[in-house]
Each structure stands twice: as structure tokens, then as C-alpha cells.
Design a protein around this motif. Structure first.
Motif, PDB file in Angstrom:
ATOM      1  N   VAL A   1       0.948  -0.997   0.029  1.00 37.05           N
ATOM      2  CA  VAL A   1      -0.071  -0.039   0.051  1.00 37.05           C
ATOM      3  C   VAL A   1       0.852   1.246   0.111  1.00 37.05           C
ATOM      4  O   VAL A   1       1.943   1.260   0.972  1.00 37.05           O
ATOM      5  CB  VAL A   1      -0.810   0.027   1.173  1.00 37.05           C
ATOM      6  CG1 VAL A   1      -1.775   1.212   1.314  1.00 37.05           C
ATOM      7  CG2 VAL A   1      -1.958  -1.168   1.293  1.00 37.05           C
ATOM      8  N   LYS A   2       0.538   1.882  -0.915  1.00 39.89           N
ATOM      9  CA  LYS A   2       1.324   3.393  -0.861  1.00 39.89           C
ATOM     10  C   LYS A   2       0.996   4.439   0.486  1.00 39.89           C
ATOM     11  O   LYS A   2      -0.160   4.277   0.799  1.00 39.89           O
ATOM     12  CB  LYS A   2       0.863   4.275  -2.145  1.00 39.89           C
ATOM     13  CG  LYS A   2       1.604   3.639  -3.556  1.00 39.89           C
ATOM     14  CD  LYS A   2       3.192   3.932  -3.557  1.00 39.89           C
ATOM     15  CE  LYS A   2       3.748   3.472  -4.955  1.00 39.89           C
ATOM     16  NZ  LYS A   2       3.433   4.464  -5.890  1.00 39.89           N
ATOM     17  N   PRO A   3       1.919   5.161   0.886  1.00 37.73           N
ATOM     18  CA  PRO A   3       1.720   6.021   1.854  1.00 37.73           C
ATOM     19  C   PRO A   3       0.465   6.981   1.279  1.00 37.73           C
ATOM     20  O   PRO A   3       0.456   7.584   0.161  1.00 37.73           O
ATOM     21  CB  PRO A   3       2.971   6.856   2.122  1.00 37.73           C
ATOM     22  CG  PRO A   3       3.894   5.804   1.528  1.00 37.73           C
ATOM     23  CD  PRO A   3       3.348   5.173   0.352  1.00 37.73           C
ATOM     24  N   GLU A   4      -0.401   7.400   2.230  1.00 39.17           N
ATOM     25  CA  GLU A   4      -1.604   8.291   1.867  1.00 39.17           C
ATOM     26  C   GLU A   4      -1.130   9.492   1.680  1.00 39.17           C
ATOM     27  O   GLU A   4       0.068  10.140   1.907  1.00 39.17           O
ATOM     28  CB  GLU A   4      -2.480   8.194   3.055  1.00 39.17           C
ATOM     29  CG  GLU A   4      -3.208   6.862   3.241  1.00 39.17           C
ATOM     30  CD  GLU A   4      -4.382   7.262   4.415  1.00 39.17           C
ATOM     31  OE1 GLU A   4      -4.714   8.125   4.518  1.00 39.17           O
ATOM     32  OE2 GLU A   4      -4.754   6.108   4.842  1.00 39.17           O
ATOM     33  N   LYS A   5      -1.838  10.313   0.539  1.00 39.48           N
ATOM     34  CA  LYS A   5      -1.719  11.633   0.346  1.00 39.48           C
ATOM     35  C   LYS A   5      -2.925  12.001  -0.386  1.00 39.48           C
ATOM     36  O   LYS A   5      -3.990  11.385  -0.693  1.00 39.48           O
ATOM     37  CB  LYS A   5      -0.465  11.905  -0.811  1.00 39.48           C
ATOM     38  CG  LYS A   5      -0.521  10.892  -1.897  1.00 39.48           C
ATOM     39  CD  LYS A   5       0.660  11.418  -2.999  1.00 39.48           C
ATOM     40  CE  LYS A   5       1.927  11.277  -2.253  1.00 39.48           C
ATOM     41  NZ  LYS A   5       3.038  11.940  -2.815  1.00 39.48           N
TER      42      LYS A   5
ATOM     43  N   TYR B   1       2.370  22.313   1.448  1.00 41.76           N
ATOM     44  CA  TYR B   1       2.118  20.976   1.966  1.00 41.76           C
ATOM     45  C   TYR B   1       3.534  20.015   2.051  1.00 41.76           C
ATOM     46  O   TYR B   1       3.008  18.933   2.254  1.00 41.76           O
ATOM     47  CB  TYR B   1       0.743  20.482   1.397  1.00 41.76           C
ATOM     48  CG  TYR B   1      -0.290  21.411   1.383  1.00 41.76           C
ATOM     49  CD1 TYR B   1      -0.949  21.597   2.895  1.00 41.76           C
ATOM     50  CD2 TYR B   1      -0.899  21.850   0.472  1.00 41.76           C
ATOM     51  CE1 TYR B   1      -2.200  22.144   2.825  1.00 41.76           C
ATOM     52  CE2 TYR B   1      -1.882  22.897   0.586  1.00 41.76           C
ATOM     53  CZ  TYR B   1      -2.442  22.899   1.850  1.00 41.76           C
ATOM     54  OH  TYR B   1      -3.575  23.907   2.099  1.00 41.76           O
ATOM     55  N   GLY B   2       4.342  20.143   1.118  1.00 40.71           N
ATOM     56  CA  GLY B   2       5.542  19.241   0.946  1.00 40.71           C
ATOM     57  C   GLY B   2       4.942  18.022   0.010  1.00 40.71           C
ATOM     58  O   GLY B   2       4.238  18.274  -0.943  1.00 40.71           O
ATOM     59  N   ASP B   3       5.471  16.879   0.380  1.00 42.50           N
ATOM     60  CA  ASP B   3       4.942  15.577  -0.414  1.00 42.50           C
ATOM     61  C   ASP B   3       3.744  15.184   0.073  1.00 42.50           C
ATOM     62  O   ASP B   3       3.354  14.174  -0.528  1.00 42.50           O
ATOM     63  CB  ASP B   3       6.019  14.801  -0.282  1.00 42.50           C
ATOM     64  CG  ASP B   3       6.370  14.134   0.944  1.00 42.50           C
ATOM     65  OD1 ASP B   3       5.569  14.663   2.335  1.00 42.50           O
ATOM     66  OD2 ASP B   3       7.364  13.352   1.430  1.00 42.50           O
ATOM     67  N   GLN B   4       2.937  15.842   0.576  1.00 43.94           N
ATOM     68  CA  GLN B   4       1.522  15.361   1.139  1.00 43.94           C
ATOM     69  C   GLN B   4       0.745  15.314   0.060  1.00 43.94           C
ATOM     70  O   GLN B   4      -0.623  14.652   0.452  1.00 43.94           O
ATOM     71  CB  GLN B   4       0.914  16.211   2.405  1.00 43.94           C
ATOM     72  CG  GLN B   4       1.816  16.093   3.566  1.00 43.94           C
ATOM     73  CD  GLN B   4       1.232  16.759   4.768  1.00 43.94           C
ATOM     74  OE1 GLN B   4       0.306  16.402   5.345  1.00 43.94           O
ATOM     75  NE2 GLN B   4       1.627  18.032   4.918  1.00 43.94           N
ATOM     76  N   VAL B   5       0.849  16.236  -1.057  1.00 50.65           N
ATOM     77  CA  VAL B   5      -0.063  16.436  -1.944  1.00 50.65           C
ATOM     78  C   VAL B   5       0.374  15.763  -3.498  1.00 50.65           C
ATOM     79  O   VAL B   5       1.487  15.757  -3.730  1.00 50.65           O
ATOM     80  CB  VAL B   5      -0.439  17.875  -2.218  1.00 50.65           C
ATOM     81  CG1 VAL B   5      -1.278  18.303  -0.876  1.00 50.65           C
ATOM     82  CG2 VAL B   5       0.723  18.631  -2.470  1.00 50.65           C
ATOM     83  N   MET B   6      -0.527  15.631  -4.267  1.00 49.14           N
ATOM     84  CA  MET B   6      -0.227  15.328  -5.873  1.00 49.14           C
ATOM     85  C   MET B   6      -1.095  16.066  -6.541  1.00 49.14           C
ATOM     86  O   MET B   6      -2.270  16.009  -6.360  1.00 49.14           O
ATOM     87  CB  MET B   6      -0.374  13.602  -5.960  1.00 49.14           C
ATOM     88  CG  MET B   6      -0.276  13.291  -7.479  1.00 49.14           C
ATOM     89  SD  MET B   6      -0.749  11.500  -7.606  1.00 49.14           S
ATOM     90  CE  MET B   6      -0.365  11.403  -9.307  1.00 49.14           C
ATOM     91  N   VAL B   7      -0.507  16.891  -7.428  1.00 51.65           N
ATOM     92  CA  VAL B   7      -1.225  17.703  -8.413  1.00 51.65           C
ATOM     93  C   VAL B   7      -1.092  17.188  -9.586  1.00 51.65           C
ATOM     94  O   VAL B   7      -0.229  17.054 -10.363  1.00 51.65           O
ATOM     95  CB  VAL B   7      -0.548  19.163  -8.141  1.00 51.65           C
ATOM     96  CG1 VAL B   7      -1.451  20.065  -9.190  1.00 51.65           C
ATOM     97  CG2 VAL B   7      -0.570  19.616  -6.783  1.00 51.65           C
TER      98      VAL B   7
END
Length: 353
Positions: free
Chosen positions: A21-25, A117-123
Motif C-alpha cells: 500500500v502506498k503512503p496516503e496523500k 504541503y510538501g510531499d503530502q499532495v499530488m497535483v
């Protein structure tokens, strides 16, 4: 795209054979209308076929509309539309201006979100019609570990044929996910002060550069059948409010700005006044210098670069107009990205604070 997800791992306390499972973002998915892959016949036909088959766009019964569409409209229209796209095509990158600008907007937004937000987001971005599809990007976000997705249709004013159908496609993509992420969609932002301010600054900059000050600013919005307004679509009212708020922000009188609607299609009455007719009437009234802005478009596209800069300009010129200034869309400007960024931050509250 624009993602640096850590490697997927087996959850703690799970058996050894548990899927990784990938870390959540949190995913931030920008959405625009779409673009053909090329201006040649078959790519244009595919794109127009998808667009004009959308019941949110053309709500006629399929038994009546589809034969007309498939046998007549899609036989001829791809040639005319293809020629229009060819005239504005980004030949260096092999794509339409809308694609280029949307990529640039996404890049700028990714940097802005990473700073917060650093690496907590994916755009990333998707298109309602054509590529990249909404489904493909939702699939990518879920695979990358996005357990929450904020969906951002890039339309300041809500219309069923723009924001509504973009949301529909997003929800359809969610229906196919085994493990659905939590989801939010943004509200229309036509009255947000940051958006109005960005519009106003673009007008002020254009007027400052003009050799002669325009007599009037024409706010040209994409049109829709008047019937949709009568059925409860708020688009017309939100367009009118956008113009009023822009006028108030600029400190202008009512005679200095007007609201019109472009891109009329089909036989029924659409929202009036029609831009192509109104600019000619302004010229005949003695307003020989006008500026045109398109507040309903987040990025320059076929309707602005070709329709406004060519068809609408020619209508004004042929009626005796002298100076025509087109004010570009906000595109990837700093003010636009800042306005969108603040709106996105407000919508992420409770997910990321």
C-alpha cells in the motif's frame, strides 16, 4: 505526473502476503474542457463526437440528435474546426494552446502546493473531453496512494455544460475504483475577491499599455441556450455578477463595461446579447475603440484565440471599429495561480491544515 510517492509497503501488523500500500496523500486534480489531439479530420471528429454527444451540452433526445450529429455535423464540422485549430496550434509542442497553458498552470500550482504541503499532495490535470481523460488521472492518483481527491473544474462560473459535466465524469471515474477515495469538488469562484482582483489587474495592465484608451470593455462569456437559464442554471446570473464586481473593483461607471455571450450554436435562442453582433453595434454607435476580455475562460483556447481575435474582431472592424484590444485570459499568471491556490487551500481544510 508531478508525484514522488514513496515506495509502497506492506502495512504494519498485516500478514506477509498482504498487498503493498502506498503512503496516503491528497490529490488535487485540475480539470479543463479538453482539446483534440490534432487538427486533422479524425482526431477532430473523435473530439467533437465526444463533446457534442454529452447530454449536458446538447440535451436533445438521442434518436433525434445522433443521426444529425453522426451523418451530417461530424461529416463537415471537423474540417472547419480543424482549420480553426490549425490557425492557433502550438506547432513547436504539437498541441493546442489550451493544452500548453493547462500544463503550465498545473506546474505552477504543483510548486505552490509543494511549498505549503510538501510531499503530502499530488497535483495533476485532466480534460473532460479528449486526453488526458478524467478516468486515467483518477486511476493514477488512486494508484499513487491518494485517499482523498479535491477536484477543481477550472470554470469560475458554474454551468451544467462545464462544471456540471466535469463533475459527472469525475464521479463516474470514482464509481470504478475498488477502494474509493474521499472526494470534494470546489464551488464556483466567480465572486472570490482574489479572482476579481486578478481580472481587474489584467484589465488595468492592458489599458496602461494601450496607445488610446478603449471606449468600453466587453466582457464576453461563453454562451448557452436561454432555455437552460429558465430551467435553473445559474450561469447567466454568475456572469452578470462577475461583470458587476469587476466594474466595482475598477471603480468604473456602468457605461464603461458590458456583458455579452459568444459561441452560439444551433437554431434556438441563446443568452443575449451575442458578442459578434454587439461589437458591431458598438462600432455603429461611435465606440471605435473597444477591449474584449473573456472572464469565463481560465485559459486561452479556440474560443478566445480564434473566435474573439478573428471572427469577433472582424465583425467590429467591418462595422467601422478602429482599435480592438483583446485582453488574454489569466492563464498561468501569478495573480491567477495565487487566487486558485487560496481557493484550493480553503477547500483542503480538514484534510490538510
Amino acid at each position: 505526473m508531478l508525484d514522488a510517492s514513496p515506495t509502497a509497503t506492506c502495512p504494519a501488523h498485516a500478514p506477509a502476503d498482504h498487498p503493498a500500500v502506498k503512503p496516503e496523500k491528497v490529490g488535487i486534480l485540475l480539470a479543463n474542457l479538453g482539446t483534440p489531439d490534432h487538427y486533422s479530420y479524425w482526431p477532430m471528429r473523435r473530439y467533437l463526437g465526444e463533446f457534442l454527444s454529452d447530454k449536458r451540452v446538447i440535451d436533445y433526445p438521442a434518436w433525434k440528435w445522433q443521426p444529425l450529429l453522426q451523418l451530417i455535423i461530424l461529416t463537415k464540422r471537423p474540417f472547419a474546426s480543424g482549420a480553426a485549430y490549425k490557425s492557433i496550434w502550438n506547432h513547436d509542442k504539437g498541441e493546442s494552446p489550451l493544452m500548453t497553458i493547462t500544463k503550465d498552470q498545473t506546474h505552477e500550482m504543483a510548486q505552490a502546493m509543494e511549498a505549503i504541503y510538501g510531499d503530502q499532495v499530488m497535483v495533476d490535470f485532466c480534460m473532460r473531453y479528449g486526453n488526458p481523460s478524467t478516468k486515467s488521472k483518477v486511476d493514477e492518483m488512486v494508484a499513487a496512494g491518494c485517499r482523498k481527491i479535491l477536484f477543481v473544474p477550472l470554470y469560475p462560473q458554474y454551468a451544467g455544460a462545464t462544471s456540471g459535466t466535469a463533475n459527472d465524469e469525475f464521479f463516474r471515474a470514482l464509481m470504478e475504483q475498488t477502494w474509493q477515495p474521499a472526494a470534494r469538488t470546489i464551488e464556483p469562484y466567480f465572486d472570490q475577491p482574489e479572482y476579481i482582483d486578478a481580472l481587474a489587474k489584467s484589465v488595468e495592465e492592458a489599458y496602461a499599455k494601450a496607445e488610446k484608451k478603449p471606449d468600453i470593455l466587453v466582457c464576453s462569456y461563453h454562451g448557452m441556450p436561454k432555455r437552460y437559464l429558465m430551467q435553473g442554471d445559474p450561469y447567466h446570473c454568475q456572469c452578470q455578477k462577475t461583470t458587476r464586481l469587476l466594474r466595482e473593483r475598477l471603480g468604473w461607471g456602468e457605461s464603461q463595461i458590458t456583458t455579452t455571450f459568444q459561441s452560439v450554436f444551433g437554431p434556438e435562442e441563446w443568452l443575449r446579447p451575442y458578442t459578434v453582433e454587439h461589437v458591431a453595434e458598438l462600432a455603429k454607435q461611435g465606440k471605435k475603440r473597444i477591449a474584449v476580455i473573456a472572464p469565463a475562460f481560465s485559459a486561452d483556447c479556440i474560443e478566445t484565440l480564434e473566435e474573439i481575435n478573428e471572427e469577433i474582431f472582424e465583425s467590429f472592424e467591418h462595422a467601422g471599429g478602429e482599435d480592438f484590444t483583446y485582453i488574454p485570459c489569466l492563464n498561468e499568471s501569478a495573480g491567477h495561480i495565487s487566487a486558485l491556490s487560496k481557493m484550493i487551500q480553503n477547500n483542503l481544510k480538514g484534510w490538510l491544515d
